[in-house]
Design an enzyme around this catalytic site. Structure first.
Site, PDB file in Angstrom:
ATOM      1  N   LYS A  53      39.492  12.150 -38.709  1.00  0.00           N
ATOM      2  CA  LYS A  53      38.187  11.609 -39.121  1.00  0.00           C
ATOM      3  C   LYS A  53      37.192  12.747 -39.297  1.00  0.00           C
ATOM      4  CE  LYS A  53      38.960   7.123 -36.997  1.00  0.00           C
ATOM      5  NZ  LYS A  53      38.931   6.307 -35.788  1.00  0.00           N
ATOM      6  N   GLN A  97      35.862   5.995 -30.175  1.00  0.00           N
ATOM      7  CA  GLN A  97      37.292   5.748 -30.406  1.00  0.00           C
ATOM      8  C   GLN A  97      37.865   4.825 -29.324  1.00  0.00           C
ATOM      9  OE1 GLN A  97      39.131   7.004 -33.122  1.00  0.00           O
ATOM     10  NE2 GLN A  97      40.717   5.639 -32.342  1.00  0.00           N
ATOM     11  N   ASP A 120      31.988   1.233 -37.357  1.00  0.00           N
ATOM     12  CA  ASP A 120      33.256   0.529 -37.142  1.00  0.00           C
ATOM     13  C   ASP A 120      33.109  -0.967 -37.421  1.00  0.00           C
ATOM     14  OD1 ASP A 120      35.638   1.778 -36.571  1.00  0.00           O
ATOM     15  OD2 ASP A 120      35.237   2.021 -34.427  1.00  0.00           O
TER      16      ASP A 120
END
Ligand code: NAD
Length: 295
Positions: A53, A97, A120
């Site tokens: 990422k 994460q 997200d």
């Protein structure tokens, strides 16, 4: 044999449009979008995702901020970091994460992220907005699935779609997106009875269960489109570290019209959609029109 839906190539195209959008924001508005990624602990798969990422964020011209915390970080310390990131002007997107270590309540952390920086798309406000069809930040893997489907099928209106899995991060948001595209949607899960026969009625099958190669060729209606979200690492002696999906690619590709591979299908689209969300978040925060390259 079915057509392979090339997620790598589609993601490459999306990233080049994102790069164009980033450069437009910089030239016209003097804004460089920034994405902060927080990793708690040493989970090897998470470390790979976070590295990937960060690399792709920089490659498209955005700023990347990485925060690595130890496995024994307390929930309070993580909340504090997220609150600091919420306040920073140069941070437009925040991603923590998952999975998080057991001492941390993931739901609390997700809902501590400002909804307008929640790239997200897991914050309860974004989830709610998605469910009523309002503007929201859409979870990345579901958004990637939709792009792959539209690429393969075109207009999805009236298609019978089955989603295998009802998680908050994949199954449920995919269902919302397909409803918005006017599909007839069935959500199957671990208690669904006679899954193969329900699957056989579907024009579109999306598999997100986390069981290696569960979906077999004789579950599939001839010509159907199959999106395999699963990422499973098979680590027995004969198949050392091989990645497989939730779909038995060999038998399903004999019957389906089109199918995504694993790896190289949904995975690359997920990160590209994360970068796209970061631009959308930046534009909304700054009240700038979203560049045409990605709108
Ligand atoms: P999860 O464990 O949260 O949810 C799994 C779902 O599958 C549950 O809703 C459960 O009811 C259902 N299920 C379990 N057994 C079943 C069965 N026998 N029949 C029907 N349904 C069954 O998983 P998740 O987070 O949604 O992830 C699913 C898969 O997608 C995993 O392999 C994960 O690694 C992968 N994934 C990939 C990406 C990507 O970027 N490609 C992103 C997220 C998740």
């Amino acid at each position: 044999m079915s057509t392979v839906i090339d997620g790598k190539s589609l993601a490459r195209t999306l990233r080049s449009r994102i790069k164009q959008a980033v450069s437009e924001l910089q030239v016209e508005h003097n804004v460089v979008p920034g994405l902060a990624v927080v990793l708690v602990g040493e989970d090897p798969a998470s470390q790979v995702y976070v590295r990937s990422k960060a690399r792709q964020t920089v490659e498209v011209g955005m700023q990347s901020f990485e925060h690595r915390l130890s496995d024994n970080t307390s929930e309070g310390n993580l909340v504090q970091l997220v609150e600091e990131l919420n306040q920073k002007m140069e941070v437009n997107g925040i991603l923590v994460q998952l999975p998080l270590p057991g001492q941390i309540n993931a739901e609390r952390i997700i809902n501590t992220i400002s909804a307008n920086k929640d790239v997200d798309g897991f914050h309860v406000e974004n989830t709610g907005r998605l469910s009523i069809g309002a503007d929201s930040l859409i979870p990345c893997t579901p958004a990637g699935c939709l792009m792959l489907l539209k690429h393969a099928v075109g207009d999805l209106s009236g298609q019978n779609a089955i989603i295998l899995g009802r998680s908050n991060i994949v199954g449920k948001p995919v269902a919302q997106l397909l409803l918005q595209e006017h599909c007839t949607v069935t959500i199957a899960h671990s208690r669904t009875r006679d899954l193969p026969s329900i699957c056989r009625q579907a024009d579109i099958v999306i598999a997100a269960v986390g069981i290696p190669e569960m979906v077999k060729g004789d579950w599939i209606k001839p010509g159907a489109t199959v999106i395999d979200v699963g990422i499973n690492r098979i680590t027995d002696e004969s198949e050392n570290g091989k990645l497989v999906g939730d779909v038995d690619h060999a038998s399903v590709s004999e019957v389906a019209g089109a199918i995504t591979p694993v790896p190289g299908g949904v995975g690359p689209m997920t990160i590209a959609c994360l970068l796209q969300n970061t631009i959308i978040a930046t534009c909304r925060q700054r009240q700038i029109k979203i560049p045409e390259a990605i709108s």
